[in-house]
Design an enzyme around this catalytic site. Structure first.
Site, short mmCIF file in Angstrom:
data_model
loop_
_atom_site.label_atom_id
_atom_site.label_comp_id
_atom_site.label_asym_id
_atom_site.label_seq_id
_atom_site.Cartn_x
_atom_site.Cartn_y
_atom_site.Cartn_z
N ARG A 63 -21.25 14.92 -8.23
CA ARG A 63 -21.09 15.00 -6.77
C ARG A 63 -19.64 14.70 -6.40
O ARG A 63 -18.92 14.07 -7.18
CB ARG A 63 -22.02 14.02 -6.08
CG ARG A 63 -23.50 14.43 -6.19
CD ARG A 63 -24.42 13.35 -5.67
NE ARG A 63 -24.10 13.02 -4.29
CZ ARG A 63 -23.83 11.78 -3.88
NH1 ARG A 63 -23.81 10.78 -4.73
NH2 ARG A 63 -23.56 11.55 -2.61
N LYS A 72 -25.27 3.11 -13.25
CA LYS A 72 -25.81 4.45 -13.10
C LYS A 72 -26.34 5.00 -14.42
O LYS A 72 -25.63 5.03 -15.43
CB LYS A 72 -24.70 5.36 -12.56
CG LYS A 72 -25.14 6.77 -12.30
CD LYS A 72 -24.21 7.40 -11.30
CE LYS A 72 -24.36 8.89 -11.23
NZ LYS A 72 -23.64 9.45 -10.09
N ARG A 108 -22.07 -4.91 -0.95
CA ARG A 108 -20.90 -5.49 -0.29
C ARG A 108 -20.59 -6.82 -0.97
O ARG A 108 -21.47 -7.66 -1.13
CB ARG A 108 -21.21 -5.72 1.19
CG ARG A 108 -20.05 -6.25 1.98
CD ARG A 108 -20.10 -5.72 3.41
NE ARG A 108 -21.43 -5.70 3.99
CZ ARG A 108 -21.87 -6.62 4.87
NH1 ARG A 108 -21.11 -7.63 5.22
NH2 ARG A 108 -23.07 -6.51 5.37
C1 BTN Z 1 -23.58 12.89 -9.85
O1 BTN Z 1 -22.39 12.94 -9.57
O2 BTN Z 1 -24.20 11.84 -9.82
C2 BTN Z 1 -24.34 14.14 -10.21
C3 BTN Z 1 -24.24 14.46 -11.65
C4 BTN Z 1 -25.00 15.72 -12.02
C5 BTN Z 1 -24.72 16.18 -13.42
C6 BTN Z 1 -25.63 17.31 -13.84
S1 BTN Z 1 -25.56 17.62 -15.56
C7 BTN Z 1 -26.48 19.08 -15.36
C8 BTN Z 1 -25.98 19.75 -14.10
N1 BTN Z 1 -24.84 20.60 -14.39
C9 BTN Z 1 -23.73 20.13 -13.83
O3 BTN Z 1 -22.60 20.67 -13.95
N2 BTN Z 1 -23.98 19.02 -13.14
C10 BTN Z 1 -25.38 18.65 -13.19
#
Ligand code: BTN
Length: 321
Positions: A123, A187, A318
């Site tokens: 993201r 995460k 926070r």
């Molecule tokens: C995030 O930033 O938390 C989302 C990560 C999502 C990664 C997955 S891996 C499979 C799919 N292909 C990608 O290029 N991204 C998602």
């Protein structure tokens, strides 16, 4: 070279010694090419390969590649009827590929899992990287009739599916709004949802999921993985469990929307009723206490100026003054 490296990996996957000569013969190439492919496994794929004079090459332990038959064996009836499985050894990004295929009429329920992504996306323009075999990177295509405007809350619902599946294996996971899956506060998995379609007409949605099963190697944020938390599960079985839950929640979401999942999301949420900071790509962060989500999945935060509703943002705990 990646194609040959994968071919060599398939041979080495049993964890036993294989001589360069035997592999060269089997693959119809020279021993030098086999040696280069082994080097590629180490330098590009991040694997360790033992090389012993007179015996050949061996992996430290057997390696299980993704396998359609094994995944399918773990699917329940609902998931088996809705999903079509496709595997790729190496692609740029399973999301990118499925978005393109969606535009060319790929079917509802197509799942594309990649052993290796060369341009995995997260993201907010971040990258998503992972050592080969250290986790799952896959995307699925879901076609909704209700239009883009009816899809608020979808990413939270996908998080619920992941948590349900991981809890089957005993992983103490929780959700951080909007859709990070946390294990021991770090995460473990991320979700990238991409959409195309009309506000009111049919919409094609690509749901991409990355999940760390073992240590993913060097990545640009502190992350968790299942193996370090003592959770042992094979990637094929885990992918099947995830797809079983995804089939259920996506079908129910299609019917009932996010409101039907709101209570469950609250039960799975980390960082509720605690002081949080909400950050944005532009503008000042907002401090407050996260109190829940509304029927569209927007985050409700009590601030000194009253309750506010957020549709975007990054939540962090926070720091206490
Ligand atoms: C995030 O930033 O938390 C989302 C990560 C999502 C990664 C997955 S891996 C499979 C799919 N292909 C990608 O290029 N991204 C998602």
């Amino acid at each position: 070279m990646s194609d040959l490296a994968f071919a060599v990996l398939r041979t080495l996957a049993d964890g036993k010694f294989h001589s360069g000569e035997a592999m060269a013969q089997q693959l119809g190439c020279s021993r030098t090419l086999v040696w280069q492919a082994v080097h590629h496994l180490e330098s590009e794929f991040g694997l360790t390969v033992f090389s012993v004079r007179g015996q050949g090459y061996r992996l430290p332990q057997p390696f299980t590649l993704l396998d359609v038959a094994s995944i399918r064996a773990g699917l329940d009836e609902q998931a088996a009827s809705v999903f079509t499985l496709a595997l790729a050894e190496e692609i740029d990004s399973s999301n990118t590929q499925l978005m393109t295929r969606a535009a060319h009429g790929a079917p509802h329920g197509l799942v594309l899992a990649a052993e290796r992504q060369t341009a995995g996306r997260g993201r907010l323009g971040r990258r998503w990287q992972m050592r080969l075999g250290a986790g799952l990177t896959f995307s699925l295509l879901w076609r909704f009739e209700r239009g883009l405007s009816g899809l608020a809350g979808l990413s939270l619902v996908v998080g619920i599916a992941i948590v349900r599946a991981l809890r089957e294996f005993g992983a103490p996971v929780a959700l951080k709004w909007p859709n990070d899956v946390l294990l021991e506060g770090r995460k473990l998995a991320g979700i990238l949802i991409e959409l195309s379609g009309d506000a009111l007409g049919p919409a094609a949605v690509v749901v991409g999921i990355g999940l760390n099963v073992a240590n993913p190697g060097e990545v640009d944020q502190p992350v968790a993985n299942l193996a370090d938390a003592g959770i042992k599960v094979g990637r094929n079985a885990l992918l099947a469990a995830l797809l079983n839950q995804l089939a259920q929640v996506l079908q129910q979401f299609d019917r009932d929307g996010f409101a039907a999942f709101r209570d469950e999301w609250h039960q799975m949420a980390a960082y509720l009723q605690v002081p949080v900071r909400l950050s944005f790509s532009h503008g000042e962060p907002v401090d407050g206490v996260a109190v829940g989500v509304d029927d569209s999945g927007a985050l409700l935060v009590d601030t000194t100026s009253g309750r506010r509703i957020f549709h975007v943002g990054e939540v962090s705990l926070r720091p206490q003054a």
